[in-house]
Design a protein around this motif. Sequence first.
Motif, PDB file in Angstrom:
ATOM      1  N   UNK A  45     -69.677 -28.468  90.491  1.00  0.00           N
ATOM      2  CA  UNK A  45     -69.264 -28.399  91.897  1.00  0.00           C
ATOM      3  C   UNK A  45     -69.756 -29.614  92.681  1.00  0.00           C
ATOM      4  N   UNK A  46     -71.019 -29.989  92.476  1.00  0.00           N
ATOM      5  CA  UNK A  46     -71.564 -31.155  93.170  1.00  0.00           C
ATOM      6  C   UNK A  46     -70.831 -32.432  92.778  1.00  0.00           C
ATOM      7  N   UNK A  47     -70.521 -32.554  91.486  1.00  0.00           N
ATOM      8  CA  UNK A  47     -69.793 -33.737  91.008  1.00  0.00           C
ATOM      9  C   UNK A  47     -68.400 -33.792  91.619  1.00  0.00           C
ATOM     10  N   UNK A  48     -67.722 -32.636  91.671  1.00  0.00           N
ATOM     11  CA  UNK A  48     -66.375 -32.573  92.239  1.00  0.00           C
ATOM     12  C   UNK A  48     -66.386 -32.928  93.723  1.00  0.00           C
ATOM     13  N   UNK A  49     -67.327 -32.363  94.474  1.00  0.00           N
ATOM     14  CA  UNK A  49     -67.403 -32.622  95.919  1.00  0.00           C
ATOM     15  C   UNK A  49     -67.633 -34.114  96.176  1.00  0.00           C
ATOM     16  N   UNK A  50     -68.584 -34.706  95.442  1.00  0.00           N
ATOM     17  CA  UNK A  50     -68.882 -36.134  95.637  1.00  0.00           C
ATOM     18  C   UNK A  50     -67.667 -36.994  95.304  1.00  0.00           C
ATOM     19  N   UNK A  51     -67.052 -36.703  94.180  1.00  0.00           N
ATOM     20  CA  UNK A  51     -65.892 -37.502  93.737  1.00  0.00           C
ATOM     21  C   UNK A  51     -64.742 -37.393  94.731  1.00  0.00           C
ATOM     22  N   UNK A  52     -64.454 -36.170  95.163  1.00  0.00           N
ATOM     23  CA  UNK A  52     -63.337 -35.942  96.079  1.00  0.00           C
ATOM     24  C   UNK A  52     -63.581 -36.583  97.449  1.00  0.00           C
ATOM     25  N   UNK A  53     -64.819 -36.464  97.947  1.00  0.00           N
ATOM     26  CA  UNK A  53     -65.111 -36.969  99.292  1.00  0.00           C
ATOM     27  C   UNK A  53     -65.132 -38.492  99.354  1.00  0.00           C
ATOM     28  N   UNK A  54     -65.493 -39.133  98.249  1.00  0.00           N
ATOM     29  CA  UNK A  54     -65.418 -40.602  98.192  1.00  0.00           C
ATOM     30  C   UNK A  54     -63.966 -41.040  98.360  1.00  0.00           C
ATOM     31  N   UNK A 109     -55.047 -28.646  99.212  1.00  0.00           N
ATOM     32  CA  UNK A 109     -55.656 -29.888  98.745  1.00  0.00           C
ATOM     33  C   UNK A 109     -56.711 -29.661  97.679  1.00  0.00           C
ATOM     34  N   UNK A 110     -57.879 -30.263  97.893  1.00  0.00           N
ATOM     35  CA  UNK A 110     -58.932 -30.263  96.874  1.00  0.00           C
ATOM     36  C   UNK A 110     -59.507 -28.879  96.590  1.00  0.00           C
ATOM     37  N   UNK A 111     -59.286 -27.914  97.481  1.00  0.00           N
ATOM     38  CA  UNK A 111     -59.809 -26.561  97.219  1.00  0.00           C
ATOM     39  C   UNK A 111     -59.205 -25.956  95.958  1.00  0.00           C
ATOM     40  N   UNK A 112     -58.033 -26.427  95.577  1.00  0.00           N
ATOM     41  CA  UNK A 112     -57.430 -25.943  94.318  1.00  0.00           C
ATOM     42  C   UNK A 112     -58.343 -26.289  93.136  1.00  0.00           C
ATOM     43  N   UNK A 113     -58.921 -27.509  93.175  1.00  0.00           N
ATOM     44  CA  UNK A 113     -59.837 -27.933  92.108  1.00  0.00           C
ATOM     45  C   UNK A 113     -61.139 -27.127  92.152  1.00  0.00           C
ATOM     46  N   UNK A 114     -61.611 -26.832  93.379  1.00  0.00           N
ATOM     47  CA  UNK A 114     -62.833 -26.034  93.526  1.00  0.00           C
ATOM     48  C   UNK A 114     -62.619 -24.663  92.892  1.00  0.00           C
ATOM     49  N   UNK A 115     -61.475 -24.067  93.159  1.00  0.00           N
ATOM     50  CA  UNK A 115     -61.168 -22.727  92.625  1.00  0.00           C
ATOM     51  C   UNK A 115     -61.158 -22.749  91.101  1.00  0.00           C
ATOM     52  N   UNK A 116     -60.573 -23.817  90.536  1.00  0.00           N
ATOM     53  CA  UNK A 116     -60.565 -23.947  89.064  1.00  0.00           C
ATOM     54  C   UNK A 116     -61.990 -24.111  88.533  1.00  0.00           C
ATOM     55  N   UNK A 117     -62.773 -24.961  89.194  1.00  0.00           N
ATOM     56  CA  UNK A 117     -64.143 -25.246  88.739  1.00  0.00           C
ATOM     57  C   UNK A 117     -65.008 -23.994  88.781  1.00  0.00           C
ATOM     58  N   UNK A 118     -64.888 -23.241  89.875  1.00  0.00           N
ATOM     59  CA  UNK A 118     -65.701 -22.031  90.037  1.00  0.00           C
ATOM     60  C   UNK A 118     -65.167 -20.894  89.179  1.00  0.00           C
ATOM     61  N   UNK A 119     -63.870 -20.950  88.877  1.00  0.00           N
ATOM     62  CA  UNK A 119     -63.268 -19.887  88.084  1.00  0.00           C
ATOM     63  C   UNK A 119     -63.132 -18.611  88.873  1.00  0.00           C
ATOM     64  N   UNK A 253     -63.088 -34.681  82.631  1.00  0.00           N
ATOM     65  CA  UNK A 253     -63.608 -33.750  83.644  1.00  0.00           C
ATOM     66  C   UNK A 253     -64.362 -34.484  84.745  1.00  0.00           C
ATOM     67  N   UNK A 254     -64.926 -35.644  84.408  1.00  0.00           N
ATOM     68  CA  UNK A 254     -65.659 -36.423  85.409  1.00  0.00           C
ATOM     69  C   UNK A 254     -65.242 -37.878  85.294  1.00  0.00           C
ATOM     70  N   UNK A 255     -64.905 -38.490  86.414  1.00  0.00           N
ATOM     71  CA  UNK A 255     -64.538 -39.897  86.341  1.00  0.00           C
ATOM     72  C   UNK A 255     -65.748 -40.758  86.683  1.00  0.00           C
ATOM     73  N   UNK A 256     -65.516 -42.055  86.889  1.00  0.00           N
ATOM     74  CA  UNK A 256     -66.633 -42.985  87.046  1.00  0.00           C
ATOM     75  C   UNK A 256     -67.311 -42.901  88.402  1.00  0.00           C
ATOM     76  N   UNK A 257     -66.708 -42.203  89.371  1.00  0.00           N
ATOM     77  CA  UNK A 257     -67.334 -42.132  90.692  1.00  0.00           C
ATOM     78  C   UNK A 257     -68.687 -41.441  90.599  1.00  0.00           C
ATOM     79  N   UNK A 258     -68.720 -40.283  89.948  1.00  0.00           N
ATOM     80  CA  UNK A 258     -69.990 -39.607  89.682  1.00  0.00           C
ATOM     81  C   UNK A 258     -69.973 -39.190  88.229  1.00  0.00           C
ATOM     82  N   UNK A 259     -70.836 -39.784  87.447  1.00  0.00           N
ATOM     83  CA  UNK A 259     -70.888 -39.521  86.015  1.00  0.00           C
ATOM     84  C   UNK A 259     -72.188 -38.790  85.712  1.00  0.00           C
TER      85      UNK A 259
END
Length: 329
Positions: A45-54, A109-119, A253-259
């Motif tokens: 979740x932290x990785x997703x939030x950081x990546x998305x907000x950048x 928007x990005x909440x779709x990814x949050x829902x997938x990540x949290x399951x 699952x994680x790109x170079x923004x936050x690895x």
Amino acid sequence: GMADESNAAEPAEEEVVQETNTRYEKFYRIVVVMELHQVEMLRKLLALVARQNVVAAQLDSDRNWTHEELEMVRLTEEQKSDQNMDTLTGFVAMDESTRIIVVEGLRDGAMREVIKTVGAGNQSSSRCKVLFHTAVGFSKRLYTEFGLCLKQIKLRAPLSELVGRPELCLQRRADPKTIEGFQGLLGLKDARRLQSLKRAGSFPSAEALAAVEMHYGDHVSREDREGFQPIETLQARSRTNATPGLTSGPKNMLDDTVRTIRPEDLHDAEFDTEVGQMTARQPRLKIKLPLDTQNPAFTTSLTQRSQHPAYSASATHKGLIEELSRVNA
């Protein structure tokens, strides 16, 4: 009791489906309550939030942004008021046993990814509770002021203990914003349905959470924020020097923004074992000089005391009286 409450609440979801208007309620909000030692989902979740907000804030995506750097980024008033900016905002509140996480963002928007990540839908258990419903939307964000990182709040004592303190129970002495913050956190921890939280207006405001942090907050270390082992940003060496055994699984699952070093691929039990192995290899760094606990003079005085009879003032006084009596006789 519980059954009546559950049955009474059931029709509420049907009403919600009809009353939710995506035009006016364009935000989703998700609540996660988990045990403190569970870190797999937290890290994702932290990785997703950081990546998305950048990306959403149009920052330099080639740069490897750390949490501290993202915390320092200040959004303009125009960005804060932009209803279509696809940032993820929210907070993480923790005590010694539990984390309460709230994330909000655009429903399309990005909440779709949050829902997938949290399951959402299959995660709730005794160790982790997820509150979310596709039919429950919100008309505005609550946590824009927290910026591009989830606001991290660590309570000095267990939540249940803090809310029972006299200064919070006596309304005249307590700060109303702090009371609102604690009531909100308790509501999130105990709630069983997102709809009931929305209907009761139980989500604490950013201002109320700031008051809780100011009066009852503790320092949040990197380990507190990210779990037992800190998330390591590895943009430069993610492709070459990644640690074997910690980088298994799909790389997309994680790109170079936050690895990260990918401990989220491990189950909690395996992760605990891995942490034990990693910490066992690191020798303890000793900075203090060895203590000198010897005191020869004191040892000598103890020995002398043990060899001589204990001094008695009364006995000595009696002896002197007797001697004087003999002299005067």
